[in-house]
Design an enzyme around this catalytic site. Structure first.
Site, PDB file in Angstrom:
ATOM      1  N   TYR A 192     -13.309  -6.503  28.725  1.00 48.32           N
ATOM      2  CA  TYR A 192     -14.105  -6.933  27.631  1.00 48.32           C
ATOM      3  C   TYR A 192     -15.420  -6.270  27.371  1.00 48.32           C
ATOM      4  O   TYR A 192     -16.157  -5.795  27.915  1.00 48.32           O
ATOM      5  CB  TYR A 192     -14.796  -8.548  28.364  1.00 48.32           C
TER       6      TYR A 192
ATOM      7  N   GLU B 192     -17.584  -7.367  24.229  1.00 50.98           N
ATOM      8  CA  GLU B 192     -18.299  -8.058  22.936  1.00 50.98           C
ATOM      9  C   GLU B 192     -19.420  -6.990  22.552  1.00 50.98           C
ATOM     10  O   GLU B 192     -20.299  -6.704  23.238  1.00 50.98           O
ATOM     11  CB  GLU B 192     -18.658  -9.507  23.301  1.00 50.98           C
TER      12      GLU B 192
ATOM     13  N   ASP C 153      -7.906  -4.150  -0.616  1.00 53.91           N
ATOM     14  CA  ASP C 153      -7.134  -4.314   0.535  1.00 53.91           C
ATOM     15  C   ASP C 153      -5.608  -3.499   0.392  1.00 53.91           C
ATOM     16  O   ASP C 153      -4.796  -3.629  -0.269  1.00 53.91           O
ATOM     17  CB  ASP C 153      -6.549  -5.838   0.426  1.00 53.91           C
TER      18      ASP C 153
ATOM     19  N   THR D  95      -4.634  -2.781   7.334  1.00 56.01           N
ATOM     20  CA  THR D  95      -4.114  -3.067   8.788  1.00 56.01           C
ATOM     21  C   THR D  95      -3.919  -1.408   9.251  1.00 56.01           C
ATOM     22  O   THR D  95      -3.925  -0.640   8.314  1.00 56.01           O
ATOM     23  CB  THR D  95      -2.557  -3.715   8.670  1.00 56.01           C
TER      24      THR D  95
ATOM     25  N   LYS E  77       1.068  -0.396   9.070  1.00 55.04           N
ATOM     26  CA  LYS E  77       2.084  -0.348   8.366  1.00 55.04           C
ATOM     27  C   LYS E  77       2.329   0.954   7.842  1.00 55.04           C
ATOM     28  O   LYS E  77       2.651   2.032   8.844  1.00 55.04           O
ATOM     29  CB  LYS E  77       1.626  -1.094   6.840  1.00 55.04           C
TER      30      LYS E  77
HETATM   31  C1  LIG Z   1       0.185  -7.167   5.821  1.00 57.63           C
HETATM   32  C2  LIG Z   1      -1.150  -7.562   5.026  1.00 57.63           C
HETATM   33  C3  LIG Z   1      -2.215  -8.173   5.366  1.00 57.63           C
HETATM   34  C4  LIG Z   1      -2.200  -8.945   6.586  1.00 57.63           C
HETATM   35  O1  LIG Z   1      -2.199  -8.409   7.945  1.00 57.63           O
HETATM   36  P1  LIG Z   1      -1.698  -9.135   9.090  1.00 57.63           P
HETATM   37  O2  LIG Z   1      -1.870  -7.924  10.038  1.00 57.63           O
HETATM   38  O3  LIG Z   1      -0.339  -9.575   8.995  1.00 57.63           O
HETATM   39  O4  LIG Z   1      -2.509 -10.386   9.327  1.00 57.63           O
HETATM   40  C5  LIG Z   1      -3.430  -8.522   4.588  1.00 57.63           C
HETATM   41  N1  LIG Z   1      -3.202  -7.985   3.207  1.00 57.63           N
HETATM   42  C6  LIG Z   1      -2.370  -7.154   2.728  1.00 57.63           C
HETATM   43  C7  LIG Z   1      -2.300  -6.657   1.291  1.00 57.63           C
HETATM   44  C8  LIG Z   1      -0.991  -6.987   3.594  1.00 57.63           C
HETATM   45  O5  LIG Z   1      -0.107  -6.419   3.200  1.00 57.63           O
END
Ligand SMILES: *Cc1c(COP(=O)(O)O)cnc(C)c1O
Length: 421
Positions: free
Chosen positions: A55, A57, A201, A227, A230
């Site tokens: 842990y 935090e 994003d 993320t 990916k």
């Molecule tokens: C995959 C994705 C997310 C969310 O990711 P998670 O890990 O599945 O919560 C947010 N924004 C975009 C553009 C994404 O492609």
């Protein structure tokens, strides 16, 4: 199976068998969901360590628990590597995944009821960009832009008009089904004009950005969320990167605003993935993802497939199957039976329902991680074409034949990190 996970096999054979089956599935199939990948054996190892026991935090040097001698340097290493790789002033590597990372940005800059401007889900945005069923759509007022009907590309005139009329506090660019380059500079200009914070994003394209195969959102965006699992090819997790002026607000929003203890095993694996992403090999990988996607797009177009926006600049293709006279769902299910794993997807201006839409979305990150060259994309396009035709004709024999052909080809391109029998 037993030799791969001996303790698990002894203690919980039922679960071990399921994991072994998944390993075999990931080895035997052509995985074409554009948000998925294969992490390296090193990244996989880091996720399965004793760091999960700890842990911590707080942030490095300011923890609420003792015993952080090793955790602090691990988290600092991950953050420093993220900053160096993306050219960010500040990086927070604690968000549990992309969705909570985005929610932290709302928490940092908005009050409930404030307005956000994002890309609509059916046009290629993400649920967390203010879509109605998401907390971000329930607790905030959302306006949505889309793509132009004639080009299939983001309508920047609509973005500017909506920004001027809706006066959002937060503008979000990026999405889940955008096959074209995002013009971060244009978004930045609009955000500055209306005094909005710009969130880029880049969940889908972070690996392409890291590898120089897509322009960087810096210095145009105030905050970048991504993320890590990916195209970046790390463990399931997320990061928020910011300009210095927003560092405190973002850190406070993640912890204590939204989360408790960070997932230290994930943080460590993110650090490993970021080290890998800084190499020349990874740059070549990022470029090859795009080369493969473009080659696949051309081969599919030759066979009469209708590509949204006419092609791709990145790792994914959005295919409107209306011209093939089959909806997305039965096509995706038939492809799955043939060992080609994709997802059904809405296409812009889709007349069909989201649960039974007109398109499929496919991508090249995973197959590129296995080393498939552009010269194999004609084979992949041919399989997709045969399976779609076979599904329409109720021809399961052809689908089974393709499955065997897929396995035979993929056996020649071993999947990183995947142990097989
Ligand atoms: C995959 C994705 C997310 C969310 O990711 P998670 O890990 O599945 O919560 C947010 N924004 C975009 C553009 C994404 O492609």
């Amino acid at each position: 199976m037993t030799q791969h996970h001996p303790a698990l096999s002894a203690e919980d054979p039922e679960l071990a068998a399921l994991i072994a089956a998944e390993e075999q599935l990931q080895a035997d199939t052509l995985r074409m969901i554009p948000s998925e990948n294969y992490v390296s054996a090193a990244v996989l190892e880091a996720t399965g360590t004793v760091l999960t026991n700890k842990y911590s935090e707080g942030y490095a040097g300011k923890r609420y628990y003792e015993g952080q001698q090793n955790i602090d340097p691990i988290e600092t290493l991950a953050a420093d590597r993220a900053k160096a790789l993306f050219g960010a002033d500040h990086a927070n590597v604690q968000p549990y995944s992309g969705s909570p990372a985005n929610l932290a940005v709302y928490l940092a800059f908005l009050q409930p009821g404030d307005t956000v401007l994002g890309m609509g889900l059916p046009a290629g945005g993400h649920l967390t960009h203010g879509w109605s069923v998401s907390a971000t759509g329930k607790w905030f007022k959302a306006a949505h832009y889309g793509v132009r009907k004639d080009t299939g590309r983001i309508d920047m005139d609509e973005v500017r008009d909506l920004a001027r009329t809706e006066r959002p506090k937060l503008i979000i660019c990026g999405g889940t089904a955008i096959p074209r380059t995002i013009d971060f500079a244009a978004f930045g200009e609009i955000a500055r004009e209306v005094g909005a914070v710009l969130l880029a994003d880049v969940a889908h394209i972070a690996g392409l950005i890291a590898g120089g195969a897509h322009p960087s959102p810096f210095p145009h965006a105030d905050v970048v969320s991504t993320t890590t699992h990916k195209t970046l090819r790390g463990p399931r997790g997320a990061m928020l990167m910011t300009k210095e002026e927003h560092a405190k607000a973002i850190d406070r929003a993640v912890f204590p605003g939204l989360q408790g203890g960070p997932h230290n095993h994930t943080t460590a694996a993110i650090a490993v993935a970021l080290k890998e992403a800084a190499t020349d090999d990874f740059k070549a990988y990022a470029r090859q993802i795009v080369t493969n996607a473009k080659a696949l797009g051309e081969e599919l177009a030759k066979r009469g497939f209708d590509l949204v926006s006419g092609g791709t600049d990145n790792h994914l293709l959005l295919i409107d199957l209306t011209s093939k006279d089959i909806p997305g769902k039965p096509a995706a299910k038939a492809l799955d039976r043939a060992g080609i794993v994709v997802n059904y997807n809405t296409v812009p201006f889709d007349p069909r329902k989201p649960f039974d839409p007109s398109g499929i979305r496919i991508g090249t990150p995973s197959l590129t991680s296995r080393g498939l060259p552009a010269s194999e994309m004609a084979t992949v396009a041919e399989w997709i074409d045969r399976v779609v035709a076979a599904e329409k004709a109720g021809d399961e024999d052809t689908i089974a034949k393709v499955r065997a052909e897929v396995k035979a080809l993929m056996d020649g391109y071993p999947a990183p990190g995947v142990p097989v029998a």
